[in-house]
Scaffold this active site. Structure first.
Site: not given
Ligand code: AGP
Length: 613
Positions: A2, A27, A74, A100-101, A487, A491, A494, A510, A608
């Site tokens: 928040c 934020r 938030w 906030n908290g 993962e 990272k 992307e 394989h 996002k």
């Molecule tokens: C991960 O770094 C990406 N931004 C993307 O794969 C993300 O994890 C995916 O779109 C799922 O998003 P969500 O967790 O908000 O459902």
């Protein structure tokens, strides 16, 4: 997190507070509100949505005032709506607060208020503290100064707070209290400011005073007094000068939100655990699914469904549930499961993992599963998001807003929650073992190990220089480290646009081994489990001239001989090891992307939250 802004001085407070709240929008928030105070009364205006929505609501409510407090929420307790937005006011309309908290023991305080005939009107923990301060004030106001009453109230709460309080009988003072959430005073000329960070303050003054733990400040337009834990002592505070630019402040001094969020994992993992495991590890608490444990434990089939990073977390959750509970788990991409003719019925449980809670494929899968009678569980970060609202039950991961498109702290919080959920279900099933006890013990010390592994940042920065021009990467892991490899690869690709693949280490022979040469760096995550086997995979890479970067808790001469670089991480229970082992890979992707001058926080072509198919 928040956002909080308070003002007291010689100018109109509303305009200053609203522009301050806009400075805190980075934020992340879902509702906003303001309370202004002139000699007659306190005027409270609040709404879900953005600060601009609040401005519209205020436009027909002129209120002249030189003192006020504002908030961007938030949500952690209670969905984002007008009623749950801050500020909150007590039953006597004398006390108004913004917070906030998280107050962990708000339910027991709420019960005490109920027994004294005081009813709360919202779903928030914050309203409870406003009512509690009002309750104590109504009893003690003729015997104690307000700051002592405030201190008495705060000594009863368990949790974290950055709190601003105004009292109708104290027209010249704003009270600020800090414990576990930041608050800073901006010292002006005939005016003073209080905020969650310096971004709302910097345009007015660069003179600031940081509040420390358990301090209460009494702020007037010309002065501020900071009272220590015993309330009487005025704590001498040094006035500091803000050196950062506004842009730097929003990122907490880090160059990018992603780096800030990588380093926030020390606190975000702690927030995910907060209040969910007793310090004596005797009990795990998971209220969000407590009414659905039989559905989950008696399921014929559990599906975990998600996208991207959340799917990687789901793989780890699936391993844990199968290993500890012996229940079959299928971890499926939501985009696949939504169209597959999977045998989903009333004996099926579908767990959706989503940081945003709005991902279209995941939401569609939940809706289809509900139509087929399945029990649906949400593991979500954004409170009140669609997936959180549409699943039958669920758990918030409390990672705080994740601004960088590349998910980092959400992943480690998702894995933390999946571990806690597995332990909670084991507790309900009456399953006990040495292993379970060790998992609980290691959860308590987890954040210290996160803090330790973050220290590899300087080493990673150097390694990144050697590999920033690579065209391809291969990430290898076995068991719980396979999703870590996936993962780590995600990272890198992307945010740096380098092609990278994660693979189960044994799968090398394989096919992928055909790719290995001196231009193909291989990152291997090595733990004591299946150590010999993954070392033999690494030998196969070396034999073909491949360059190897090893992330391991098992540093030894053998591994040093095989690798160009060894990144040492703390050892921890295998179920929790992805939380530790992913951090060097997050940092590697970050530093390579920075060296390649990529847009780290907003990579090309990505959003996002993917709210469309
Ligand atoms: C991960 O770094 C990406 N931004 C993307 O794969 C993300 O994890 C995916 O779109 C799922 O998003 P969500 O967790 O908000 O459902």
């Amino acid at each position: 997190m928040c956002g909080i802004v308070g003002y007291i001085g010689r100018r109109q407070s509303q305009k200053i507070i609203l522009s301050g709240l806009k400075r805190l929008e980075y934020r992340g928030y879902d509702s906003a509100g303001i309370a202004t105070f002139n000699e007659e009364k306190i005027s409270v205006t609040k709404c879900s949505g953005k600060v601009t929505d609040l401005e519209k609501k205020l436009s027909n409510k002129p209120h002249s005032s030189t003192m006020g407090i504002g908030h961007t929420r938030w949500a952690t307790h209670g969905a984002p709506n007008d009623n749950n937005a801050h500020p909150h006011i007590d039953f006597n309309n004398k006390i108004v607060v913004v917070h906030n908290g998280i107050f962990e023991n708000y339910s027991s305080i709420k019960q005490l208020l109920l027994e004294n005939g005081i009813y709360t009107k919202t779903d928030t923990d914050t309203e409870v503290i406003a009512q509690f301060i009002g309750f104590l004030y109504s009893k003690e106001k003729d015997f104690m100064p307000f700051n002592a009453i405030l201190r008495m109230a705060l000594k009863e709460v368990v949790g974290t707070y950055g709190l601003l309080v105004m009292c109708l009988d104290q027209p010249e003072k704003i009270y600020a209290a800090k414990s576990g959430a930041p608050l800073v005073i901006g010292v002006g000329d005939g005016e003073n400011f209080i905020a969650s960070d310096t971004s709302p303050i910097i345009e007015h003054t660069r003179n600031i005073v940081y509040l420390d733990e358990e301090e209460i400040a009494v702020v007037t337009k010309d002065d501020y007094k900071v009272l220590g834990d015993d309330n009487s002592v005025v704590v001498p505070k040094e006035i500091e000068t803000i050196k950062y630019s506004l842009d730097q402040i929003e990122k907490g001094g880090y160059e990018h939100f992603m780096l800030k969020e990588i380093f926030e994992q020390f606190s975000s993992v702690s927030e995910s655990i907060r209040g969910r495991i007793a310090p004596d590890i005797a009990e795990v608490r998971m209220g969000g699914i407590s009414g659905w444990t039989n559905n989950i434990l008696e399921a014929n089939q559990i599906y975990i469904t998600a996208c991207g990073t959340s799917w990687h977390a789901g793989l780890i959750g699936g391993y844990m549930i199968e290993e500890v509970l012996g229940i079959p788990v299928k971890v499926e991409y939501a985009s696949e499961l939504r169209y597959r003719k999977a045998p989903i019925d009333s004996k099926t449980v579908v767990m959706a993992i989503s940081q945003s809670g709005e991902t279209a494929d995941t939401l569609a899968t939940i809706r289809k599963s509900k139509e087929k009678g399945a029990t649906t569980v949400g593991i979500v970060n954004v409170v009140g998001s669609t997936i959180a609202r549409e699943t039958d039950c669920g758990v918030y991961i409390h990672a705080g807003p994740e601004i960088g498109v590349a998910s980092t702290k959400a992943f480690t919080s998702q894995v933390t929650i999946l571990c806690l959920m597995t332990l909670y279900l084991a507790q309900k099933k009456g399953v006990e073992s040495e292993d379970i006890t060790q998992m609980k013990t290691e959860l308590i010390t987890l954040t210290e190990k996160v803090k330790t592994v973050l220290k590899v940042d300087d080493l990673i920065k150097k390694i990144a220089i050697d590999y920033k021009d690579s065209q391809n990467f291969l990430y290898l892991g076995r068991g719980y480290q396979f999703p870590v490899a996936l993962e780590g690869a995600l990272k890198l690709k992307e945010i740096s646009y380098i092609h990278a693949e994660g693979y189960p280490a044994a799968e090398m022979k394989h096919g992928p081994i055909a790719l290995i040469d001196e231009k193909m760096p291989v990152v291997a995550v090595v733990t004591h489990r299946a150590y010999d086997k993954i070392v033999s995979n690494i030998q196969q890479v070396k034999a073909r001239g491949g360059k190897v970067i090893i992330v391991t808790s098992e540093v030894n001469k053998e591994l040093e001989n095989f690798s160009e670089h060894i990144i040492e991480v703390p050892s921890i229970h295998h179920c929790l090891s992805p939380i530790i082992n992913i951090i060097p890979l997050q940092l590697l992707a970050y530093h390579i992307a920075v060296l390649r001058r990529c847009n780290v926080d907003q990579p090309r072509n990505l959003a996002k939250s993917v709210t469309v198919e």
